[in-house]
Design a protein around this motif. Sequence first.
Motif, PDB file in Angstrom:
ATOM      1  N   ALA A   1      84.774  55.661  35.360  1.00  0.00           N
ATOM      2  CA  ALA A   1      84.056  54.592  34.660  1.00  0.00           C
ATOM      3  C   ALA A   1      83.460  53.593  35.653  1.00  0.00           C
ATOM      4  N   SER A   2      84.229  53.215  36.678  1.00  0.00           N
ATOM      5  CA  SER A   2      83.721  52.199  37.606  1.00  0.00           C
ATOM      6  C   SER A   2      82.587  52.749  38.476  1.00  0.00           C
ATOM      7  N   VAL A   3      82.719  54.009  38.923  1.00  0.00           N
ATOM      8  CA  VAL A   3      81.637  54.604  39.731  1.00  0.00           C
ATOM      9  C   VAL A   3      80.395  54.796  38.857  1.00  0.00           C
ATOM     10  N   ALA A   4      80.578  55.258  37.614  1.00  0.00           N
ATOM     11  CA  ALA A   4      79.437  55.460  36.704  1.00  0.00           C
ATOM     12  C   ALA A   4      78.752  54.123  36.408  1.00  0.00           C
ATOM     13  N   HIS A   5      79.558  53.079  36.191  1.00  0.00           N
ATOM     14  CA  HIS A   5      79.020  51.743  35.929  1.00  0.00           C
ATOM     15  C   HIS A   5      78.169  51.297  37.128  1.00  0.00           C
ATOM     16  N   PHE A   6      78.686  51.528  38.328  1.00  0.00           N
ATOM     17  CA  PHE A   6      77.981  51.137  39.553  1.00  0.00           C
ATOM     18  C   PHE A   6      76.633  51.882  39.662  1.00  0.00           C
ATOM     19  N   ILE A   7      76.682  53.195  39.439  1.00  0.00           N
ATOM     20  CA  ILE A   7      75.451  54.003  39.552  1.00  0.00           C
ATOM     21  C   ILE A   7      74.413  53.556  38.510  1.00  0.00           C
ATOM     22  N   LEU A   8      74.891  53.336  37.269  1.00  0.00           N
ATOM     23  CA  LEU A   8      73.964  52.929  36.208  1.00  0.00           C
ATOM     24  C   LEU A   8      73.347  51.559  36.507  1.00  0.00           C
ATOM     25  N   LEU A   9      74.141  50.672  37.146  1.00  0.00           N
ATOM     26  CA  LEU A   9      73.598  49.352  37.524  1.00  0.00           C
ATOM     27  C   LEU A   9      72.498  49.517  38.577  1.00  0.00           C
ATOM     28  N   GLN A  10      72.723  50.457  39.507  1.00  0.00           N
ATOM     29  CA  GLN A  10      71.713  50.720  40.543  1.00  0.00           C
ATOM     30  C   GLN A  10      70.427  51.259  39.925  1.00  0.00           C
ATOM     31  N   LEU A  11      70.589  51.990  38.813  1.00  0.00           N
ATOM     32  CA  LEU A  11      69.418  52.582  38.140  1.00  0.00           C
ATOM     33  C   LEU A  11      68.823  51.623  37.109  1.00  0.00           C
ATOM     34  N   ASN A  12      69.396  50.381  37.082  1.00  0.00           N
ATOM     35  CA  ASN A  12      68.935  49.352  36.139  1.00  0.00           C
ATOM     36  C   ASN A  12      69.038  49.775  34.679  1.00  0.00           C
ATOM     37  N   VAL A  13      70.100  50.483  34.352  1.00  0.00           N
ATOM     38  CA  VAL A  13      70.332  50.849  32.946  1.00  0.00           C
ATOM     39  C   VAL A  13      71.069  49.686  32.274  1.00  0.00           C
ATOM     40  N   PRO A  14      70.449  49.032  31.270  1.00  0.00           N
ATOM     41  CA  PRO A  14      71.083  47.846  30.677  1.00  0.00           C
ATOM     42  C   PRO A  14      72.399  48.152  29.940  1.00  0.00           C
ATOM     43  N   GLN A  15      72.522  49.379  29.437  1.00  0.00           N
ATOM     44  CA  GLN A  15      73.751  49.709  28.677  1.00  0.00           C
ATOM     45  C   GLN A  15      74.890  50.178  29.585  1.00  0.00           C
ATOM     46  N   ALA A  16      74.788  49.912  30.863  1.00  0.00           N
ATOM     47  CA  ALA A  16      75.781  50.416  31.825  1.00  0.00           C
ATOM     48  C   ALA A  16      77.248  50.188  31.415  1.00  0.00           C
ATOM     49  N   PRO A  17      77.589  48.975  30.915  1.00  0.00           N
ATOM     50  CA  PRO A  17      79.024  48.734  30.605  1.00  0.00           C
ATOM     51  C   PRO A  17      79.602  49.662  29.543  1.00  0.00           C
ATOM     52  N   ILE A  18      78.729  50.419  28.871  1.00  0.00           N
ATOM     53  CA  ILE A  18      79.200  51.302  27.795  1.00  0.00           C
ATOM     54  C   ILE A  18      80.227  52.322  28.315  1.00  0.00           C
ATOM     55  N   VAL A  19      80.181  52.605  29.629  1.00  0.00           N
ATOM     56  CA  VAL A  19      81.111  53.597  30.195  1.00  0.00           C
ATOM     57  C   VAL A  19      82.569  53.192  29.976  1.00  0.00           C
ATOM     58  N   TRP A  20      82.818  51.884  29.792  1.00  0.00           N
ATOM     59  CA  TRP A  20      84.203  51.418  29.620  1.00  0.00           C
ATOM     60  C   TRP A  20      84.780  51.794  28.268  1.00  0.00           C
ATOM     61  N   LEU A  21      83.924  52.365  27.411  1.00  0.00           N
ATOM     62  CA  LEU A  21      84.443  52.876  26.139  1.00  0.00           C
ATOM     63  C   LEU A  21      85.383  54.062  26.377  1.00  0.00           C
ATOM     64  N   LEU A  22      85.383  54.570  27.617  1.00  0.00           N
ATOM     65  CA  LEU A  22      86.333  55.629  27.979  1.00  0.00           C
ATOM     66  C   LEU A  22      87.782  55.134  27.875  1.00  0.00           C
ATOM     67  N   MET A  23      87.943  53.806  28.024  1.00  0.00           N
ATOM     68  CA  MET A  23      89.315  53.255  28.056  1.00  0.00           C
ATOM     69  C   MET A  23      90.083  53.450  26.746  1.00  0.00           C
ATOM     70  N   PRO A  24      89.472  53.112  25.579  1.00  0.00           N
ATOM     71  CA  PRO A  24      90.212  53.383  24.336  1.00  0.00           C
ATOM     72  C   PRO A  24      90.544  54.866  24.188  1.00  0.00           C
ATOM     73  N   VAL A  25      89.659  55.746  24.697  1.00  0.00           N
ATOM     74  CA  VAL A  25      89.943  57.190  24.644  1.00  0.00           C
ATOM     75  C   VAL A  25      91.224  57.473  25.433  1.00  0.00           C
ATOM     76  N   GLY A  26      91.308  56.849  26.620  1.00  0.00           N
ATOM     77  CA  GLY A  26      92.512  57.001  27.443  1.00  0.00           C
ATOM     78  C   GLY A  26      93.748  56.499  26.710  1.00  0.00           C
ATOM     79  N   GLY A  27      93.576  55.387  25.989  1.00  0.00           N
ATOM     80  CA  GLY A  27      94.698  54.812  25.224  1.00  0.00           C
ATOM     81  C   GLY A  27      95.210  55.795  24.189  1.00  0.00           C
ATOM     82  N   ILE A  28      94.271  56.447  23.501  1.00  0.00           N
ATOM     83  CA  ILE A  28      94.662  57.406  22.454  1.00  0.00           C
ATOM     84  C   ILE A  28      95.355  58.623  23.082  1.00  0.00           C
ATOM     85  N   VAL A  29      94.771  59.138  24.166  1.00  0.00           N
ATOM     86  CA  VAL A  29      95.379  60.299  24.854  1.00  0.00           C
ATOM     87  C   VAL A  29      96.801  59.948  25.308  1.00  0.00           C
ATOM     88  N   SER A  30      96.971  58.733  25.883  1.00  0.00           N
ATOM     89  CA  SER A  30      98.296  58.291  26.337  1.00  0.00           C
ATOM     90  C   SER A  30      99.295  58.257  25.194  1.00  0.00           C
TER      91      SER A  30
END
Lengths: 98, 190
Positions: free
Chosen positions: B43-72
């Motif tokens: 998520a952090s590397v993807a967020h960084f890359i998307l910021l470099q590409l000026n993608v405004p929705q970059a923070p969306i990658v953190w939606l992976l976290m609730p997925v991790g919560g459910i898997v846990s």
Amino acid sequence: MALKELNPLLHSQLRLAVMSLLAGVKEADFSFLKEETNSTAGNLSVQLQKLKEADYIEIEKSFKNNYPQTTCKMTNKGLSAFNEYVENLKEYLVPKKT
Amino acid sequence: MEEREINISESLKIIQSMVNKTQRQFSDDSFYYIMWGWLVFTASVAHFILLQLNVPQAPIVWLLMPVGGIVSMIYGAKQSKKEKIKTYVGNYMSYLWGAMGMAMLVVLGMAFKIGFDVTYPILILIYGIGTFVSGGLLSFRPLIIGGVICFALSVVSFFAMFQYQLLFIAAAMLASYIIPGHLLKAKFNN
């Protein structure tokens, strides 16, 4: 000085094994105690009951995945008795000079 | 084993062998370190890359976290069905990670108040507490070292620009979760 008598409730093979196992964990399943002590379910039940009557352990019966589950836990009284037993045992190994 | 009278040396042997059995009863928690490590790293590397590409929705990658919560939660429920004993260490660990989860939520929730520029460095600090204390409880040095590395990365990241802080998070994950997690797994498989 005479050696202290060892607590007869603990000075028996299976009950001592159970108490030694429970001394190291928060709680343990009946099946775990049975496997580790290599005992029969019937005999283990009888010995657990004796320990329970002395308030050395707590036995909780519940259900887990629709199967009955028995969980055992050592009480503070049980832990004191176990520690005292170990202390007394040490005296047998290194008798104090009178 | 039967119910019978024993002598002193038998007593000692019984105590010793039973105590040894419970000392080896550590559950293999490496799954959590590896899963969360890779998840946050990605998520952090993807967020960084998307910021470099000026993608405004970059923070969306953190939606992976609730997925991790459910898997846990699913993994945890399955593991607890298999568990035959509860250890004190296991109990301390669940309180530690519970506190960690709450601390992270508080910091993330209050990010607008404390400032986004310090949010990630504080999170790295919290990650470090988790692995440092776990390493101590499990007597597993790689986790302790990972925790110390997190503390150092946290200090440096306070001086970094927001987008580069993401790379510090990725580095923290590698040092304190991914590498120790795989080492822990290898230790259990041996």
